[in-house]
Design a protein around this motif. Structure first.
Motif, mmCIF file in Angstrom:
data_model
loop_
_atom_site.group_PDB
_atom_site.id
_atom_site.type_symbol
_atom_site.label_atom_id
_atom_site.label_comp_id
_atom_site.label_asym_id
_atom_site.label_seq_id
_atom_site.Cartn_x
_atom_site.Cartn_y
_atom_site.Cartn_z
ATOM 1 N N SER A 71 2.065 0.671 0.749
ATOM 2 C CA SER A 71 2.361 -0.566 0.023
ATOM 3 C C SER A 71 1.472 -0.662 -1.209
ATOM 4 C CB SER A 71 2.132 -1.795 0.912
ATOM 5 O OG SER A 71 3.005 -1.801 2.021
ATOM 6 N N THR A 72 2.089 -0.917 -2.347
ATOM 7 C CA THR A 72 1.352 -1.153 -3.585
ATOM 8 C C THR A 72 1.435 -2.635 -3.915
ATOM 9 O OG1 THR A 72 1.856 1.065 -4.431
ATOM 10 C CG2 THR A 72 1.177 -0.590 -6.039
ATOM 11 N N TYR A 73 0.283 -3.281 -3.986
ATOM 12 C CA TYR A 73 0.228 -4.714 -4.280
ATOM 13 C C TYR A 73 -0.009 -4.932 -5.768
ATOM 14 C CZ TYR A 73 -0.030 -5.645 0.718
ATOM 15 O OH TYR A 73 0.248 -5.728 2.070
ATOM 16 N N ASP A 75 -0.986 -7.770 -8.961
ATOM 17 C CA ASP A 75 -1.707 -9.000 -9.263
ATOM 18 C C ASP A 75 -1.949 -9.046 -10.769
ATOM 19 O OD1 ASP A 75 -3.144 -11.390 -8.881
ATOM 20 O OD2 ASP A 75 -4.163 -10.606 -7.106
ATOM 21 N N TYR A 82 -4.688 -13.092 -5.491
ATOM 22 C CA TYR A 82 -5.794 -13.046 -4.531
ATOM 23 C C TYR A 82 -6.488 -14.398 -4.435
ATOM 24 C CZ TYR A 82 -10.645 -12.381 -3.050
ATOM 25 O OH TYR A 82 -11.873 -12.527 -2.440
ATOM 26 N N LYS A 94 2.424 -13.053 -1.932
ATOM 27 C CA LYS A 94 1.973 -11.697 -2.246
ATOM 28 C C LYS A 94 3.157 -10.920 -2.803
ATOM 29 C CE LYS A 94 -1.502 -11.649 1.387
ATOM 30 N NZ LYS A 94 -1.360 -11.821 2.820
ATOM 31 N N ARG A 96 4.500 -6.988 -3.694
ATOM 32 C CA ARG A 96 4.228 -5.589 -3.425
ATOM 33 C C ARG A 96 5.502 -4.758 -3.491
ATOM 34 N NH1 ARG A 96 3.222 -6.673 3.004
ATOM 35 N NH2 ARG A 96 5.401 -6.551 3.664
ATOM 36 N N ARG A 98 6.980 -1.581 -1.196
ATOM 37 C CA ARG A 98 6.709 -0.888 0.075
ATOM 38 C C ARG A 98 7.569 0.356 0.144
ATOM 39 N NH1 ARG A 98 6.277 -3.956 5.649
ATOM 40 N NH2 ARG A 98 4.101 -3.916 4.981
ATOM 41 N N TYR A 229 -4.070 -7.156 2.036
ATOM 42 C CA TYR A 229 -4.319 -7.168 0.595
ATOM 43 C C TYR A 229 -5.692 -7.753 0.264
ATOM 44 C CZ TYR A 229 -4.083 -8.301 -4.342
ATOM 45 O OH TYR A 229 -4.374 -8.401 -5.684
#
Length: 268
Positions: A71-73, A75, A82, A94, A96, A98, A229
């Motif tokens: 998973s790449t989150y 922001d 966050y 959140k 992301r 996946r 995360y």
């Protein structure tokens, strides 16, 4: 590197359970709106948990019971997503992508926190080769979903802020009302830095429409507030003010490193 002993344990236990196909899981326990309960357990606790529930089914895809997830989150540069979670804001979420490593399928996902601890997940297919990028189509999707739920647009700019990887085995209760994900070999990475949780631990996430089940109350497991995360950023020393996640991080052997030691915090 040898296989994490927790991964080996969970895979062995799942191999001895009746299988359930992915379409059956999605039809009966898709649970895009649900209450999640998280627990970190060791070898003995995991076995007691499985025995205490009884009648479990294991997700089976072409004979496999354990699957790789990445998973790449995303922001903002100031980590607005966050901080919304750190401050417990009512409108938090959140973002992301996946990727299911075994099939290379990738989705853009939005996880929203609703009332009474309900988690709402929305997702759409995403190009696998662009898993570390928010495409225009993905931004349109986020704007649409956040607008419907919160009357907001997605923040901009959004860049990849953390990558998590782990192995997952999915169990389903006999009544098909509760899904239990068993995550092992958890690791976080950001830039060139990587942090791993201790071996031998299983992160259980019990997902149901009604929250705590009678079985959970009977087993008396201690719930954890681990957010993959937020805790990952804190473990890597990439985010300030993460005291609320310190107990969970210590419990999985991933106490945070100093921010001054993080390679991306040094002057270039």
């Amino acid at each position: 590197m040898s296989e994490d002993r927790a991964t080996a344990l969970v895979t062995t236990v799942a191999a001895g359970l009746p299988g359930i196909s992915l379409p059956e899981v999605l039809d009966t326990t898709g649970l895009m709106s649900r209450v999640d309960r998280k627990f970190v357990v060791g070898h003995a606790e995991f076995l007691s948990f499985v025995d205490g529930i009884g009648g479990l089914l294991a997700l089976d895809i072409e004979g496999r019971r354990s699957f790789g997830y990445s998973s790449t989150y995303f922001d903002t540069p100031g980590l607005a997503v966050y901080h919304a979670h750190r401050q417990g804001r009512r409108r938090r979420y959140k973002i992301r992508t996946r990727t299911y490593a075994d099939t290379a399928d990738t989705f853009c996902e939005l996880k929203l926190s609703g009332r009474r601890e309900v988690t709402i997940k929305r997702r759409q297919p995403h190009p696998s080769r662009e898993a570390d990028t928010m495409t225009p189509d993905a931004l349109d999707f986020l704007d649409r979903e956040l607008g419907t739920r919160f009357g907001l647009s997605a923040p901009r700019p959004l860049t990849a802020s953390l990558v998590t990887g782990y192995r997952r085995t999915t169990l389903v209760t006999a009544d098909r009302l509760t899904r239990i994900t068993c995550d092992t070999s958890l690791r976080w990475s950001r830039g060139t830095a990587t942090r791993r949780a201790a071996q031998g631990l299983v992160l259980l996430e019990v997902k149901s429409a009604g929250g705590a089940t009678p079985v959970l109350k009977r087993l008396r497991l201690r719930e954890t507030g681990l957010s993959k995360y937020c805790a990952g950023l804190v473990a890597l020393g990439a985010a300030p003010g993460g005291n609320r996640w310190l107990p969970a991080l210590r419990g999985i052997g991933a106490a945070p490193v100093s921010r001054s030691d993080a390679p991306w915090s040094r002057p270039r």
